[in-house]
Design an enzyme around this catalytic site. Structure first.
Site, PDB file in Angstrom:
ATOM      1  N   SER A   1      -3.937  72.399   5.842  1.00 62.77           N
ATOM      2  CA  SER A   1      -2.955  72.385   4.751  1.00 62.77           C
ATOM      3  C   SER A   1      -2.218  73.702   4.552  1.00 62.77           C
ATOM      4  CB  SER A   1      -3.674  72.025   3.448  1.00 62.77           C
ATOM      5  OG  SER A   1      -4.696  72.963   3.177  1.00 62.77           O
TER       6      SER A   1
ATOM      7  N   LYS B   1     -16.724  72.210   9.211  1.00 64.21           N
ATOM      8  CA  LYS B   1     -15.672  72.218  10.246  1.00 64.21           C
ATOM      9  C   LYS B   1     -16.280  72.532  11.610  1.00 64.21           C
ATOM     10  CE  LYS B   1     -11.914  73.175   7.064  1.00 64.21           C
ATOM     11  NZ  LYS B   1     -12.657  73.554   5.848  1.00 64.21           N
TER      12      LYS B   1
ATOM     13  N   ALA C   1      -1.248  65.204  -6.249  1.00 63.85           N
ATOM     14  CA  ALA C   1      -2.173  64.076  -6.016  1.00 63.85           C
ATOM     15  C   ALA C   1      -1.384  62.779  -5.876  1.00 63.85           C
ATOM     16  CB  ALA C   1      -3.176  63.979  -7.163  1.00 63.85           C
TER      17      ALA C   1
HETATM   18  O1  O7E Z   1      -7.260  74.800  -2.600  1.00 62.86           O
HETATM   19  P1  O7E Z   1      -8.425  74.232  -3.312  1.00 62.86           P
HETATM   20  O2  O7E Z   1      -9.124  75.212  -4.194  1.00 62.86           O
HETATM   21  O3  O7E Z   1      -8.097  72.935  -4.017  1.00 62.86           O
HETATM   22  O4  O7E Z   1      -9.524  73.866  -2.215  1.00 62.86           O
HETATM   23  C1  O7E Z   1      -9.245  73.124  -1.077  1.00 62.86           C
HETATM   24  C2  O7E Z   1     -10.495  72.904  -0.292  1.00 62.86           C
HETATM   25  O5  O7E Z   1     -10.177  72.130   0.866  1.00 62.86           O
HETATM   26  C3  O7E Z   1     -11.157  74.170   0.216  1.00 62.86           C
HETATM   27  O6  O7E Z   1     -12.554  73.923   0.275  1.00 62.86           O
HETATM   28  C4  O7E Z   1     -10.623  74.321   1.622  1.00 62.86           C
HETATM   29  O7  O7E Z   1     -11.526  74.997   2.458  1.00 62.86           O
HETATM   30  C5  O7E Z   1     -10.480  72.869   2.042  1.00 62.86           C
HETATM   31  N1  O7E Z   1      -9.441  72.564   3.047  1.00 62.86           N
HETATM   32  C6  O7E Z   1      -8.141  72.939   2.848  1.00 62.86           C
HETATM   33  O8  O7E Z   1      -7.786  73.512   1.813  1.00 62.86           O
HETATM   34  N2  O7E Z   1      -7.212  72.659   3.812  1.00 62.86           N
HETATM   35  C7  O7E Z   1      -7.503  71.995   4.952  1.00 62.86           C
HETATM   36  O9  O7E Z   1      -6.622  71.749   5.751  1.00 62.86           O
HETATM   37  C8  O7E Z   1      -8.816  71.554   5.145  1.00 62.86           C
HETATM   38  C9  O7E Z   1      -9.760  71.799   4.164  1.00 62.86           C
HETATM   39  C10 O7E Z   1     -10.992  71.118   4.268  1.00 62.86           C
HETATM   40  O10 O7E Z   1     -11.748  70.963   3.366  1.00 62.86           O
HETATM   41  O11 O7E Z   1     -11.250  70.509   5.418  1.00 62.86           O
HETATM   42  C11 O7E Z   1     -12.213  69.556   5.418  1.00 62.86           C
HETATM   43  C12 O7E Z   1     -11.952  68.436   4.408  1.00 62.86           C
END
Ligand code: O7E
Length: 217
Positions: free
Chosen positions: A117, A62, A179
């Site tokens: 998210s 990021k 999904a």
């Molecule tokens: O909740 P999980 O365990 O399924 O993991 C989600 C992964 O996506 C985790 O690595 C987290 O840091 C990442 N993520 C988010 O959950 N939300 C976001 O908005 C963005 C990310 C992310 O990976 O951004 C780059 C793709």
């Protein structure tokens, strides 16, 4: 990154042997493995090269700095063997442009975070999300990151970026997103972490998500 299973594993484990074991188990069920700060800080940047044997690697740092620092970071990460780097969009056009230019030179990808998210993304990020998506499209980044926890936002972001850019969406499973719903909203890949790597059988967990995706295609 080839679009086969449309699943990306977020490998946020802290042990390199475990990371390798899980990556080996899910080979063929995921199109890419996303590696971020938790694993790299715990096991070193060289883990990227090791995991590249199993799938494409998306380095999730990021990146959010001034252009020169962004370039220095992306160079290190591409040199380590990553196929793509995740960059924040809120730092603005120049910080993004230098990453996209470098990726283009090296035949790599940049994915730009629009709106995240988690619930806190509504405090500040959501207001900027559409502007960031437009900027990513103008700069011809490879794609954007949009939340699986809000499929309606994935739809909005798809309208803005069109079909040239990809969308990758985290938030499926542990964060409550589905999904199937996210794919139907227009995302290209879902990103799943805990639901796979905390499962007793990561290969089966990944396979189940892939069949859920296939059912709605
Ligand atoms: O909740 P999980 O365990 O399924 O993991 C989600 C992964 O996506 C985790 O690595 C987290 O840091 C990442 N993520 C988010 O959950 N939300 C976001 O908005 C963005 C990310 C992310 O990976 O951004 C780059 C793709």
């Amino acid at each position: 990154m080839e679009k086969n299973t449309r699943l990306i594993l977020a490998l946020d484990v802290l042990d390199s042997d475990e990371a390798i074991r899980i990556s080996e188990a899910v080979t063929g069920h995921v199109d890419a493995i996303k590696v971020g700060y938790p694993l790299v800080l715990a096991s070193g940047l060289q883990i990227i090269g090791k995991l590249a044997e199993y799938a494409s690697i998306i380095a999730d740092f990021k990146v959010a700095d001034i252009p020169n620092t962004n370039r220095l970071i992306c160079e290190q990460v591409f040199d380590a063997g990553a196929d793509a780097v995740i960059v924040q969009g809120f730092t603005g056009h120049d910080s993004l442009e230098i990453c996209v230019d470098l990726a283009r030179e090296r035949n790599k990808d940049i994915f730009v975070v629009t709106e995240m998210s988690h619930p806190g993304a509504l405090d500040l990020m959501q207001d900027a999300g559409e502007k960031i998506a437009r900027m990513a499209a103008d700069q011809k980044a490879s794609g954007v990151v949009a939340p699986a926890t809000r499929p309606e936002r994935v739809k909005e972001i798809r309208k803005i970026i069109g079909n040239e850019l990809a969308i990758i969406s985290p938030g499926v499973g542990a964060q409550g997103g589905s999904a199937a719903d996210t794919i139907m909203a227009g995302t290209d890949w879902v990103i799943v972490g805990r639901k796979i790597y905390q499962s007793d059988d990561p290969a089966k967990a990944a396979k189940d998500i892939v069949s859920e995706i296939k059912d709605v295609l």
